[in-house]
Structures are given as C-alpha cells and as structure tokens.
Design a protein around this motif. Structure first.
Motif, PDB file in Angstrom:
ATOM      1  N   GLU A 189       0.830  -1.202   0.000  1.00  0.00           N
ATOM      2  CA  GLU A 189       0.000   0.000   0.000  1.00  0.00           C
ATOM      3  C   GLU A 189       0.864   1.253   0.000  1.00  0.00           C
ATOM      4  O   GLU A 189       0.575   2.223  -0.707  1.00  0.00           O
ATOM      5  CB  GLU A 189      -0.931   0.009   1.214  1.00  0.00           C
ATOM      6  CG  GLU A 189      -2.055  -0.995   1.125  1.00  0.00           C
ATOM      7  CD  GLU A 189      -2.859  -1.068   2.409  1.00  0.00           C
ATOM      8  OE1 GLU A 189      -2.598  -0.272   3.349  1.00  0.00           O
ATOM      9  OE2 GLU A 189      -3.755  -1.920   2.478  1.00  0.00           O
ATOM     10  N   GLU A 190       1.943   1.230   0.791  1.00  0.00           N
ATOM     11  CA  GLU A 190       2.845   2.389   0.833  1.00  0.00           C
ATOM     12  C   GLU A 190       3.513   2.597  -0.517  1.00  0.00           C
ATOM     13  O   GLU A 190       3.641   3.740  -0.989  1.00  0.00           O
ATOM     14  CB  GLU A 190       3.898   2.198   1.932  1.00  0.00           C
ATOM     15  CG  GLU A 190       3.357   2.338   3.337  1.00  0.00           C
ATOM     16  CD  GLU A 190       4.409   2.033   4.385  1.00  0.00           C
ATOM     17  OE1 GLU A 190       5.571   1.726   4.022  1.00  0.00           O
ATOM     18  OE2 GLU A 190       4.072   2.093   5.576  1.00  0.00           O
ATOM     19  N   GLU A 191       3.912   1.518  -1.153  1.00  0.00           N
ATOM     20  CA  GLU A 191       4.554   1.626  -2.475  1.00  0.00           C
ATOM     21  C   GLU A 191       3.563   2.189  -3.502  1.00  0.00           C
ATOM     22  O   GLU A 191       3.919   3.017  -4.343  1.00  0.00           O
ATOM     23  CB  GLU A 191       5.093   0.271  -2.931  1.00  0.00           C
ATOM     24  CG  GLU A 191       6.326  -0.161  -2.197  1.00  0.00           C
ATOM     25  CD  GLU A 191       6.814  -1.540  -2.637  1.00  0.00           C
ATOM     26  OE1 GLU A 191       6.221  -2.154  -3.562  1.00  0.00           O
ATOM     27  OE2 GLU A 191       7.779  -2.022  -2.016  1.00  0.00           O
ATOM     28  N   GLU A 192       2.304   1.738  -3.425  1.00  0.00           N
ATOM     29  CA  GLU A 192       1.286   2.249  -4.354  1.00  0.00           C
ATOM     30  C   GLU A 192       1.044   3.732  -4.128  1.00  0.00           C
ATOM     31  O   GLU A 192       0.881   4.503  -5.087  1.00  0.00           O
ATOM     32  CB  GLU A 192      -0.013   1.466  -4.201  1.00  0.00           C
ATOM     33  CG  GLU A 192       0.047   0.076  -4.785  1.00  0.00           C
ATOM     34  CD  GLU A 192      -1.260  -0.676  -4.601  1.00  0.00           C
ATOM     35  OE1 GLU A 192      -2.312  -0.026  -4.347  1.00  0.00           O
ATOM     36  OE2 GLU A 192      -1.231  -1.905  -4.696  1.00  0.00           O
ATOM     37  N   GLU A 193       1.026   4.148  -2.866  1.00  0.00           N
ATOM     38  CA  GLU A 193       0.826   5.560  -2.558  1.00  0.00           C
ATOM     39  C   GLU A 193       1.994   6.394  -3.087  1.00  0.00           C
ATOM     40  O   GLU A 193       1.788   7.495  -3.609  1.00  0.00           O
ATOM     41  CB  GLU A 193       0.686   5.765  -1.038  1.00  0.00           C
ATOM     42  CG  GLU A 193      -0.692   5.446  -0.523  1.00  0.00           C
ATOM     43  CD  GLU A 193      -0.810   5.813   0.946  1.00  0.00           C
ATOM     44  OE1 GLU A 193      -0.345   6.896   1.349  1.00  0.00           O
ATOM     45  OE2 GLU A 193      -1.381   5.011   1.683  1.00  0.00           O
ATOM     46  N   ILE A 194       3.190   5.862  -2.934  1.00  0.00           N
ATOM     47  CA  ILE A 194       4.370   6.564  -3.432  1.00  0.00           C
ATOM     48  C   ILE A 194       4.290   6.702  -4.948  1.00  0.00           C
ATOM     49  O   ILE A 194       4.598   7.747  -5.517  1.00  0.00           O
ATOM     50  CB  ILE A 194       5.667   5.854  -3.001  1.00  0.00           C
ATOM     51  CG1 ILE A 194       5.842   5.974  -1.497  1.00  0.00           C
ATOM     52  CG2 ILE A 194       6.881   6.422  -3.717  1.00  0.00           C
ATOM     53  CD1 ILE A 194       6.997   5.165  -0.933  1.00  0.00           C
ATOM     54  N   LYS A 195       3.868   5.646  -5.640  1.00  0.00           N
ATOM     55  CA  LYS A 195       3.739   5.680  -7.093  1.00  0.00           C
ATOM     56  C   LYS A 195       2.672   6.695  -7.517  1.00  0.00           C
ATOM     57  O   LYS A 195       2.814   7.393  -8.511  1.00  0.00           O
ATOM     58  CB  LYS A 195       3.393   4.313  -7.661  1.00  0.00           C
ATOM     59  CG  LYS A 195       4.554   3.369  -7.664  1.00  0.00           C
ATOM     60  CD  LYS A 195       4.149   2.037  -8.255  1.00  0.00           C
ATOM     61  CE  LYS A 195       5.287   1.044  -8.212  1.00  0.00           C
ATOM     62  NZ  LYS A 195       4.896  -0.267  -8.728  1.00  0.00           N
ATOM     63  N   ARG A 196       1.589   6.770  -6.798  1.00  0.00           N
ATOM     64  CA  ARG A 196       0.510   7.709  -7.119  1.00  0.00           C
ATOM     65  C   ARG A 196       0.968   9.156  -6.923  1.00  0.00           C
ATOM     66  O   ARG A 196       0.582  10.031  -7.702  1.00  0.00           O
ATOM     67  CB  ARG A 196      -0.691   7.469  -6.214  1.00  0.00           C
ATOM     68  CG  ARG A 196      -1.529   6.328  -6.659  1.00  0.00           C
ATOM     69  CD  ARG A 196      -2.824   6.293  -5.843  1.00  0.00           C
ATOM     70  NE  ARG A 196      -3.066   4.910  -5.461  1.00  0.00           N
ATOM     71  CZ  ARG A 196      -3.754   4.496  -4.431  1.00  0.00           C
ATOM     72  NH1 ARG A 196      -4.268   5.384  -3.598  1.00  0.00           N
ATOM     73  NH2 ARG A 196      -3.938   3.236  -4.198  1.00  0.00           N
ATOM     74  N   ARG A 242       3.891  10.391  -7.319  1.00  0.00           N
ATOM     75  CA  ARG A 242       4.915  10.788  -8.291  1.00  0.00           C
ATOM     76  C   ARG A 242       4.316  11.176  -9.541  1.00  0.00           C
ATOM     77  O   ARG A 242       3.699  11.554 -10.252  1.00  0.00           O
ATOM     78  CB  ARG A 242       5.875   9.644  -8.574  1.00  0.00           C
ATOM     79  CG  ARG A 242       6.786   9.416  -7.400  1.00  0.00           C
ATOM     80  CD  ARG A 242       7.805   8.403  -7.803  1.00  0.00           C
ATOM     81  NE  ARG A 242       8.631   8.099  -6.630  1.00  0.00           N
ATOM     82  CZ  ARG A 242       9.556   7.210  -6.608  1.00  0.00           C
ATOM     83  NH1 ARG A 242       9.808   6.489  -7.655  1.00  0.00           N
ATOM     84  NH2 ARG A 242      10.236   6.999  -5.542  1.00  0.00           N
TER      85      ARG A 242
END
Length: 131
Positions: A122-129, A131
């Motif tokens: 979830e944290e990785e997805e949030e980071i991708k969003r 950017r």
C-alpha cells in the motif's frame, strides 16, 4: 530489749531448725524415690520371667485322625489390562496443548508478516501515485 542483747531469739538460731526440716524432707523424698525404683525394678524382673517361661499348648480335644481336606479349584490366570496412568494421560494432553500453542504462534507470525507485506504494498502504491 536492746539490739545488742544476745539473750533473745535471733535469725541464726532459727536457721538450724529450718535446715533440719529441709534435710528431713530430703530424706523422706529420697526414701520414697528408692521405694518407687525398687517397685519398678521388681515389676520389670517379673515381666522378664514371664517372657522366659514358655506357655505350653494344651492337648487336642480329640485324638481322631484329621480328614483329608479337598484342595480348592485352581483359578484361571488373570489377563493383564492396559493401565493408563494419570501422569501418562497428562503428558499426552500437555503435548497436545504445546502443539496448539506452537500452531497458534505460527499463525500469528504469519498474519503479522502478511499484514506487513500488505502495508508495504500500500505504501509503495501511494508513493507511485504521488509521483
């Protein structure tokens, strides 16, 4: 009467009579103890003599020949049963409980790892969003 006059009774004159009384009591007590000791010794000696004398057994009431007794029937051999001791049962229950606790510990660990993995994703997805 004056204090210096020696004609009257003094304490020292009464002392010998009290000593004599005490000595008489002492003698009486000693005689009593000796008598008790002698009675006790005589009693013990009497008991020892009784123990030394064997008591004869009386003659039988009849002189008939004894009858041959019939032997009782022989019992069958007993079959041993499987004993279950309380300590053995308790050990099995304890092993089962230990296994359940270990299994529960593994499940909790697995859930934690799964939750951490989900959180990481979830944290990785949030980071991708972002950017």
């Amino acid at each position: 009467m004056s204090c210096n006059d020696m004609s009257g009774p003094t304490r020292l004159q009464h002392l010998p009579s009290s000593v004599e009384k005490a000595e008489a009591l002492y003698q009486q007590r000693g005689q009593l103890k000796e008598e008790q000791l002698m009675k006790k010794i005589q009693k013990l000696v009497g008991e020892e003599e009784k123990l030394r004398m064997p008591i004869a057994q009386g003659l039988p009431w009849t002189t008939d020949e004894p009858k041959c007794l019939i032997k009782p029937p022989v019992k069958k051999n007993t079959i041993p049963i499987d004993l279950k001791l309380h300590s053995d049962i308790r050990a099995v229950e304890r092993a089962r409980f230990a296994h359940q606790v270990a299994e529960k510990g593994r499940l909790i660990k697995q859930y934690k790892m799964e939750r951490e993995r989900q959180q990481k994703l979830e944290e990785e997805e949030e980071i991708k969003r972002l950017r």
